[in-house]
Structure formats: C-alpha cells, structure tokens
Design a protein around this motif. Structure first.
Motif, PDB file in Angstrom:
ATOM      1  N   UNK A 140      15.948  16.101  -4.581  1.00 48.07           N
ATOM      2  CA  UNK A 140      16.529  17.295  -4.987  1.00 48.07           C
ATOM      3  C   UNK A 140      15.342  18.143  -4.946  1.00 48.07           C
ATOM      4  N   UNK A 141      15.414  19.541  -4.385  1.00 45.68           N
ATOM      5  CA  UNK A 141      14.604  20.383  -4.270  1.00 45.68           C
ATOM      6  C   UNK A 141      15.204  21.618  -5.213  1.00 45.68           C
ATOM      7  N   UNK A 142      14.159  22.007  -6.188  1.00 44.58           N
ATOM      8  CA  UNK A 142      14.542  23.140  -6.968  1.00 44.58           C
ATOM      9  C   UNK A 142      14.428  22.797  -8.342  1.00 44.58           C
ATOM     10  N   UNK A 143      14.285  23.840  -9.121  1.00 42.47           N
ATOM     11  CA  UNK A 143      13.997  23.450 -10.684  1.00 42.47           C
ATOM     12  C   UNK A 143      14.549  24.701 -11.393  1.00 42.47           C
ATOM     13  N   UNK A 144      15.699  25.257 -10.848  1.00 40.16           N
ATOM     14  CA  UNK A 144      16.269  26.703 -11.539  1.00 40.16           C
ATOM     15  C   UNK A 144      17.672  26.024 -12.325  1.00 40.16           C
ATOM     16  N   UNK A 145      18.480  26.747 -12.547  1.00 40.70           N
ATOM     17  CA  UNK A 145      19.663  26.505 -13.396  1.00 40.70           C
ATOM     18  C   UNK A 145      20.472  25.621 -12.430  1.00 40.70           C
ATOM     19  N   UNK A 165      11.580  17.944  -6.269  1.00 35.86           N
ATOM     20  CA  UNK A 165      10.638  18.699  -5.603  1.00 35.86           C
ATOM     21  C   UNK A 165      10.722  20.299  -5.886  1.00 35.86           C
ATOM     22  N   UNK A 166       9.615  20.972  -5.699  1.00 34.10           N
ATOM     23  CA  UNK A 166       9.698  22.369  -6.009  1.00 34.10           C
ATOM     24  C   UNK A 166       8.337  22.980  -5.436  1.00 34.10           C
ATOM     25  N   UNK A 167       8.574  24.229  -5.460  1.00 36.96           N
ATOM     26  CA  UNK A 167       7.131  24.984  -5.068  1.00 36.96           C
ATOM     27  C   UNK A 167       6.058  25.057  -5.885  1.00 36.96           C
ATOM     28  N   UNK A 169       4.800  23.136  -9.788  1.00 40.88           N
ATOM     29  CA  UNK A 169       5.003  21.990 -10.584  1.00 40.88           C
ATOM     30  C   UNK A 169       5.260  22.067 -12.062  1.00 40.88           C
ATOM     31  N   UNK A 170       5.117  23.357 -12.586  1.00 34.50           N
ATOM     32  CA  UNK A 170       5.279  23.214 -14.049  1.00 34.50           C
ATOM     33  C   UNK A 170       6.819  22.997 -14.477  1.00 34.50           C
ATOM     34  N   UNK A 171       7.631  23.751 -13.689  1.00 31.95           N
ATOM     35  CA  UNK A 171       8.927  23.620 -13.899  1.00 31.95           C
ATOM     36  C   UNK A 171       9.694  22.284 -13.611  1.00 31.95           C
ATOM     37  N   UNK A 172       9.168  21.631 -12.547  1.00 30.60           N
ATOM     38  CA  UNK A 172       9.650  20.438 -12.074  1.00 30.60           C
ATOM     39  C   UNK A 172       9.310  19.287 -13.194  1.00 30.60           C
ATOM     40  N   UNK A 173       7.992  19.479 -13.619  1.00 27.06           N
ATOM     41  CA  UNK A 173       7.407  18.285 -14.520  1.00 27.06           C
ATOM     42  C   UNK A 173       8.348  18.530 -15.879  1.00 27.06           C
TER      43      UNK A 173
END
Length: 271
Positions: A140-145, A165-167, A169-173
């Motif tokens: 899954x790509x992305x860390x938004x809503x 995965x995300x561009x 790392x902070x949001x994905x962590x």
C-alpha cells in the motif's frame, strides 16, 4: 426502478435538504450524481452539491455549517479528511483510529459528527470484483486519510502481510505504529518503491490525478500475477493502471470504492 435509471435532475424547493461534498478543488469529485440518485429513489427532498473550500478557509467554513439549518451533512475528500477530525464535536472510534473522516453529519442541534467509510468501501469494492484480501500480501502506497482508512480495513479483513510505502517516512512510521497497536499479530513492514513479493498493489495517494504527477511506485517491478488497484477515480485509467496493464497485471478501478460507499454514505447522511 433502479438507481441508475433515475435522472439526477430534481426540483429544488424551500424544503430541500442540502448535502455537500467538501473538497479543494472539486472538479474531480464523482459522488454527487450517485447520492442524488439515491435520494430520488428513496423519495427524499435532498440534493448534494460541490463545496470548494481551500484549506485556509476550512475552519471558518465548517463553523458556518453549524448554523445552516437546511444543511444535513457532507462527504469529505482531499485535502480535508484529516483536518476535519479536529473540527467535529463527535468522531467515531474508527475515524479516530484512522486519523481521518470522510463523512460529516449535522445534527438538529448543530453538532457535527464525523465517521470514516473509505476503507470499508474499498475492501467491499474489491470483494464485489471477486478479489478477497484475507491471507494476501498487500503493498500500500500512501499515508494520507484514504491510505490510513484502507490500511485499517485491510488489517480488519485479515491480510497476511501489509507493506507500507510513502515518499516520506514520518507519516508511514506513525501509521505502522497505529496498526501494530490495534492489530498486534499483523505483519506490518515499511517498504520502498519496489512492490515485488506482493499479491495486491494499492495506490492510496493522489499521485496520478494530474498528468505531471510522478508514478507512486516503481512500475518496472510489477509482475503479471499481481493485482494493481487505485483509489483515484479521475482519470479512470491512471498512469499506474496503464503501466500495470502493460505489465500483464489485473487492474482494479478507483470507482469501485465509491460505488460501495454510496449506500453507506447515504445512510449516514440520513437519506
């Protein structure tokens, strides 16, 4: 008479209840015709209209909704799904866990209640197309809503492994930590742009809405046995889906998520 056979044109009266789809911009939104058809089939004097509100104006606009007595609620989409949480009087436990809401209901006393139906609609859309996620390896790509909602829905559906995965790392962590806390037995990994080793590849970002957007992942590593899915509805065939088709993958369109959310959204909004 089916929903698809009903015209979306209706007569607006002094009693018409107003619904909105809150976004910025609004040109890409797809929900209003479907919600308006549902309202007509159910015999409701209600209409959904686009509400184009810039992020800087969101707080003041939402405050005005409390006193708009003909307003019953709204669908919330990009870029407001996360910010709307802090502007609600009440938010469902699921939306709080996800950190984003995609529906907002105004109660008769002006209180605003938020909930999250993105992930449920996405998984149901997959199932309706014969794609079961239980036991699958998901990328899954992305860390938004939307990505947060889909991640929680996938975890709830019993996936075997979830690679995030995300561009940045902070949001994905943060998302990985929330998933670990809610589903301790789920294998959650933070990945790269390489989707290899996955059964189902999902773009949960907005990358692909504009022609100038970069691809959300490295499409050179797509393999024919993979299923590649989108949340984007416009364009219907994004550059990612075209690359997936070129690689021999089965593809899953973004509109399937909306199709299976509309009835849920209509119920939440009181139609």
């Amino acid at each position: 008479m089916s929903i698809n056979e009903v015209s979306t044109v209706t007569e607006i009266t002094g009693r018409t209840r107003v619904l909105g789809i809150l976004a910025h911009p609004t040109e890409h939104v797809k929900a209003p015709p479907g919600i308006n058809r549902i309202a007509m089939v159910r015999g409701k004097d209600a209409v959904m209209v686009p509400l184009n509100v810039a992020p800087a104006d969101l707080d003041s606009f939402v405050a005005s909704l409390r006193v708009l007595k003909s307003f019953d609620g709204a669908i919330i989409t990009v870029p407001h799904k996360q910010a709307i949480i802090g502007l609600c009087d009440e938010v469902s436990p699921h939306a709080l866990a996800v950190g984003a809401a995609n529906v907002l209901r105004r109660e008769p006393d002006g209180r605003l209640v938020g909930d999250q139906l993105d992930g449920i609609g996405f998984v149901e859309g997959l199932r309706h197309q014969g794609i079961e996620v239980k036991g699958r390896r998901i990328y899954l790509v992305g860390a938004g809503g939307a990505a947060n909602a889909i991640a929680f829905a996938l975890a709830d559906a019993g996936v075997a492994r979830l690679t995030l995965a995300n561009r940045t790392t902070d949001k994905i962590e943060t998302l990985a930590a929330k998933l670990h806390a809610a589903y301790p037995s789920l294998d959650v990994f933070i990945g790269s742009r390489d989707p290899r080793g996955s059964d189902l590849v999902i773009n949960g970002t907005t990358l692909g809405m504009n022609a100038s957007d970069p691809l959300p992942l490295d499409t050179t590593h797509l393999e024919p046995e993979m299923i590649v899915a989108e949340v984007i509805m416009e364009p219907e065939i994004t550059p990612l889906l075209q690359a997936a088709r070129d690689a021999g993958c089965r593809t899953h369109l973004g509109r399937h998520m909306l199709d299976h959310q509309l009835q849920l959204m209509a119920n939440f909004l009181g139609l």
